[in-house]
Motif scaffolding. Sequence first.
Motif, PDB file in Angstrom:
ATOM      1  N   PHE A 223       6.572  71.675  53.832  1.00 44.68           N
ATOM      2  CA  PHE A 223       5.948  72.140  55.074  1.00 44.68           C
ATOM      3  C   PHE A 223       6.068  73.661  55.208  1.00 44.68           C
ATOM      4  O   PHE A 223       5.131  74.347  55.623  1.00 44.68           O
ATOM      5  N   ALA A 224       7.223  74.185  54.820  1.00 49.11           N
ATOM      6  CA  ALA A 224       7.479  75.630  54.973  1.00 49.11           C
ATOM      7  C   ALA A 224       6.518  76.471  54.120  1.00 49.11           C
ATOM      8  O   ALA A 224       6.035  77.513  54.572  1.00 49.11           O
ATOM      9  N   PRO A 229       3.098  81.021  55.706  1.00 49.04           N
ATOM     10  CA  PRO A 229       1.957  81.924  55.515  1.00 49.04           C
ATOM     11  C   PRO A 229       0.873  81.728  56.576  1.00 49.04           C
ATOM     12  O   PRO A 229       0.262  82.691  57.050  1.00 49.04           O
ATOM     13  N   GLU A 230       0.647  80.457  56.995  1.00 50.41           N
ATOM     14  CA  GLU A 230      -0.395  80.194  58.003  1.00 50.41           C
ATOM     15  C   GLU A 230      -0.064  80.850  59.346  1.00 50.41           C
ATOM     16  O   GLU A 230      -0.945  81.416  60.006  1.00 50.41           O
ATOM     17  N   ALA A 231       1.212  80.788  59.733  1.00 53.74           N
ATOM     18  CA  ALA A 231       1.618  81.405  61.008  1.00 53.74           C
ATOM     19  C   ALA A 231       1.461  82.927  60.933  1.00 53.74           C
ATOM     20  O   ALA A 231       1.006  83.568  61.897  1.00 53.74           O
ATOM     21  N   ALA A 232       1.812  83.485  59.786  1.00 51.10           N
ATOM     22  CA  ALA A 232       1.668  84.941  59.603  1.00 51.10           C
ATOM     23  C   ALA A 232       0.195  85.328  59.686  1.00 51.10           C
ATOM     24  O   ALA A 232      -0.188  86.278  60.383  1.00 51.10           O
ATOM     25  N   GLU A 233      -0.624  84.553  58.983  1.00 51.37           N
ATOM     26  CA  GLU A 233      -2.074  84.798  58.944  1.00 51.37           C
ATOM     27  C   GLU A 233      -2.674  84.712  60.360  1.00 51.37           C
ATOM     28  O   GLU A 233      -3.491  85.559  60.761  1.00 51.37           O
ATOM     29  N   VAL A 262       5.419  83.310  50.520  1.00 52.78           N
ATOM     30  CA  VAL A 262       4.709  83.848  51.693  1.00 52.78           C
ATOM     31  C   VAL A 262       3.910  85.078  51.275  1.00 52.78           C
ATOM     32  O   VAL A 262       2.710  85.198  51.565  1.00 52.78           O
ATOM     33  N   GLY A 263       4.567  86.006  50.577  1.00 57.14           N
ATOM     34  CA  GLY A 263       3.892  87.225  50.140  1.00 57.14           C
ATOM     35  C   GLY A 263       2.711  86.909  49.236  1.00 57.14           C
ATOM     36  O   GLY A 263       1.618  87.462  49.401  1.00 57.14           O
ATOM     37  N   LYS A 264       2.925  85.995  48.284  1.00 58.11           N
ATOM     38  CA  LYS A 264       1.860  85.649  47.328  1.00 58.11           C
ATOM     39  C   LYS A 264       0.644  85.081  48.058  1.00 58.11           C
ATOM     40  O   LYS A 264      -0.490  85.484  47.808  1.00 58.11           O
ATOM     41  N   LYS A 265       0.889  84.132  48.968  1.00 58.54           N
ATOM     42  CA  LYS A 265      -0.230  83.489  49.691  1.00 58.54           C
ATOM     43  C   LYS A 265      -1.003  84.489  50.535  1.00 58.54           C
ATOM     44  O   LYS A 265      -2.189  84.316  50.778  1.00 58.54           O
ATOM     45  N   LEU A 266      -0.322  85.528  51.019  1.00 59.92           N
ATOM     46  CA  LEU A 266      -0.984  86.507  51.895  1.00 59.92           C
ATOM     47  C   LEU A 266      -1.507  87.715  51.128  1.00 59.92           C
ATOM     48  O   LEU A 266      -2.032  88.652  51.731  1.00 59.92           O
ATOM     49  N   ASN A 267      -1.319  87.693  49.797  1.00 60.35           N
ATOM     50  CA  ASN A 267      -1.712  88.851  48.971  1.00 60.35           C
ATOM     51  C   ASN A 267      -0.976  90.120  49.380  1.00 60.35           C
ATOM     52  O   ASN A 267      -1.555  91.198  49.430  1.00 60.35           O
ATOM     53  N   LEU A 309       6.327  89.057  61.052  1.00 63.23           N
ATOM     54  CA  LEU A 309       7.431  88.102  61.030  1.00 63.23           C
ATOM     55  C   LEU A 309       6.853  86.696  60.912  1.00 63.23           C
ATOM     56  O   LEU A 309       5.805  86.420  61.508  1.00 63.23           O
ATOM     57  N   THR A 310       7.535  85.827  60.161  1.00 62.46           N
ATOM     58  CA  THR A 310       7.075  84.437  60.125  1.00 62.46           C
ATOM     59  C   THR A 310       8.262  83.508  59.902  1.00 62.46           C
ATOM     60  O   THR A 310       9.172  83.834  59.132  1.00 62.46           O
TER      61      THR A 310
END
Length: 325
Positions: A223-224, A229-233, A262-267, A309-310
């Motif tokens: 889930f994490a 990444p979705e919450a950050a996005e 997280v970093g990878k998913k958000l580029n 922050l996420t």
Amino acid sequence: MKFIRSEVIGHGHYAPAKVLTNDDMAQMVETSDEWITTRTGIKARHVVEDEINSDLSLKAAQMALKTAQIGAEDLDVVILATVTPDYTTPATAIRIASQLGVKPGTPAFDMSAACSGFVYALAMADNMIRLGQAKTALVIGAETLSKITDWTDRNTCVLFGDGAGAVVLRAHEGNGNSQDVGILATKLFADGTHFDNLRTTGGVSATQNAGFVSMDGKEVFKFAVNSMPEAAEAAMQEAGITAQEVDWIIPHQANIRIIENVGKKLNISDEKVIVNIANYGNTSAATIPMALSERMSDGTIKKGDVVVLTAMGAGFTWGGAVIRL
Ligand code: UT7
């Protein structure tokens, strides 16, 4: 038109002196430095001896007031995010507020949203400031997870630690656009269908004791990796900030593999992802404010930087925030 933003004007952090290394953990349960390091990125965790939550919180709060160059009498609200309060009631925030020396009558309360607690508390304080209910807010994330850890359970005991982090927010006039200084957006989420995947084995009403943390690590992990990444996005979208404009991302520190994802998913490149899990383990609501304050103190994160922050935790709860410092 006048648009109120919450500017971060102070930051603080504190961890108890006693450190348990992975080798220390291997003396207590069947585990190894190699297993813990490769699966989680954790090398050590701090644990309290005589201190309780309000002691840790007070140290972080005092540093936050000092860096903000204000006194406790300037505070209009104190919010503590925690799942390990001193007592069941009253709220630990009230004790901290009085120990700090706030004006009589200043509201103070605790916020329970597990590892997302600091993001939730930040959102509450930001909303109070934007509504004009407060000008200056102290937001703390602090935990003594060692008190709800089963030290004979290797599935959980290697993961957690104790610590506190805090920020001071102050009302600041902006233009209402993405170039403003202050909190640009917060987004909060929860889904109780995952209630049993991560929870304590007890609680005041259910069992009359606090219980110990118990979790289905694999389910939480799955889930994490999506929710953080979705919450950050979602927060970035709300703020009108693109990945290119982000200077730093501070993910909740639960597992190095989740953090790097997280970093990878958000580029967002690895060097912009703040990581301090090796030294502290997972301190739940404290991880984000501790990391933010540590990196602001050593000059890594600077005034004007855009920070995302996420977090994700028990509930499940999750959430993100975007701040221009
Ligand atoms: O802050 C809130 C959010 N919390 C999290 O995000 C935690 C999310 N979950 C995780 O970080 C990971 O799932 C863990 C670190 C908890 C576990 O990592 P994993 O790669 O999912 O390991 P696993 O659960 O698949 O366990 C693999 C093996 C098991 O043995 P068998 O069944 O394969 O023989 C475990 O019994 O590792 C064993 N194991 C350990 N071995 C040595 C579990 N804990 C330990 C340990 N030392 N401490």
